[in-house]
Design an enzyme around this catalytic site. Sequence first.
Site, PDB file in Angstrom:
ATOM      1  N   SER A 234     -97.507  11.851  -6.492  1.00 50.12           N
ATOM      2  CA  SER A 234     -98.076  11.282  -5.267  1.00 50.12           C
ATOM      3  C   SER A 234     -98.728   9.915  -5.437  1.00 50.12           C
ATOM      4  CB  SER A 234     -99.102  12.251  -4.655  1.00 50.12           C
ATOM      5  OG  SER A 234    -100.206  12.431  -5.512  1.00 50.12           O
ATOM      6  N   LYS A 279    -107.232  14.019   0.784  1.00 45.61           N
ATOM      7  CA  LYS A 279    -107.229  12.689   0.169  1.00 45.61           C
ATOM      8  C   LYS A 279    -107.906  11.661   1.068  1.00 45.61           C
ATOM      9  CE  LYS A 279    -103.327  13.537  -2.861  1.00 45.61           C
ATOM     10  NZ  LYS A 279    -102.006  13.118  -3.337  1.00 45.61           N
TER      11      LYS A 279
END
Length: 341
Positions: A234, A279
């Site tokens: 990611s 996040k």
Amino acid sequence: MKRKTSIKLSILAAILLMASALYYLPYYVTKPGMAKELEPIIKVEGGFEEEGNFMLTTVRMGKANIYAYIIAKLSKYQEIYPVEDIRAEDESDEEYNIRQLHMMADSKTSAIEVAYTKAGIPVNYTYKGVYVLRVMPGMPAEGKLMPGDHVFEIDGKAFKSSDEFIKYVSSKKAGEVVKLSYKRNGKTDQAEVQLKALEDGSNRAAVGIQLVDDKEIDVDPDVTVQSEEIGGPSAGLMFSLEIYNQLTKEDLTKGYQIAGTGTITPDGIVGRIGGIQQKVVAADKAGAEIFFAPNEEGAKDSNYQEAMIAAKDIKTKMKIVPVNTFEDAVLYLENLKEKTS
């Protein structure tokens, strides 16, 4: 007498508490991790400095005991996932960790290729074989190969990619034997494996391993990415932005704190990741002012849409920016006004 009974009960309670803490449920819990500055861990030889920062964002994940499970149930930005949603069927912890690290390695390589290509610098590869990510239960490689093994020859022949390896094996018939040369913990060894037909309807002969290319990217100037403690793919987008920024004289950060997430392919496509809302929370806590989120070509349930929901909920001032490609992110930053103090 009462005092002895009380002590015994206290000891018993302590033992039960310890036992319950060490007993893990068939679930994983994820929570917001951190936003980590990339300049200290990525170094382009002779690269340019930047006023602001690019930051990767992470999600913390661990096995759930009863306490972690309860806390996650009561917490807004903690998520609970069944084991089968995280690990593949029959995949061990070791196999999962190895798979995550190799996905990170692939992501890092793709990020380097994207950044150097954008900067107009040639990129070359040296292929070294394949790494074993998983050994399928009941297949010929079980008990002979292990996750992390580096296979560099088959029947005494080197091959240049996992596709070439698979093509060679597929040209054989079930029951035939192939000899694999591999390295494990620095030692070279060989294994003879009798091929078996896959049960997916194709009847194709197979060894029974999930694999990934072992290839070394060759660029000039040299670049190092210290990603040993980071797993998964990611961080690809943010890696590519940091590398490109060090390669070019113009500072794309313009003095801002820029976080984000998204996988990256060698041709610069930004892909979906997990834990986007966690996040966003991590980036906001770290003081990020801009956050890049995968737009997935405008899909209704895209990472960008999920990120916007979280941003609104936590009332962040951070700008959420949708991107489909590396070029989208670069173009946004090129048009960004310099930050004024």
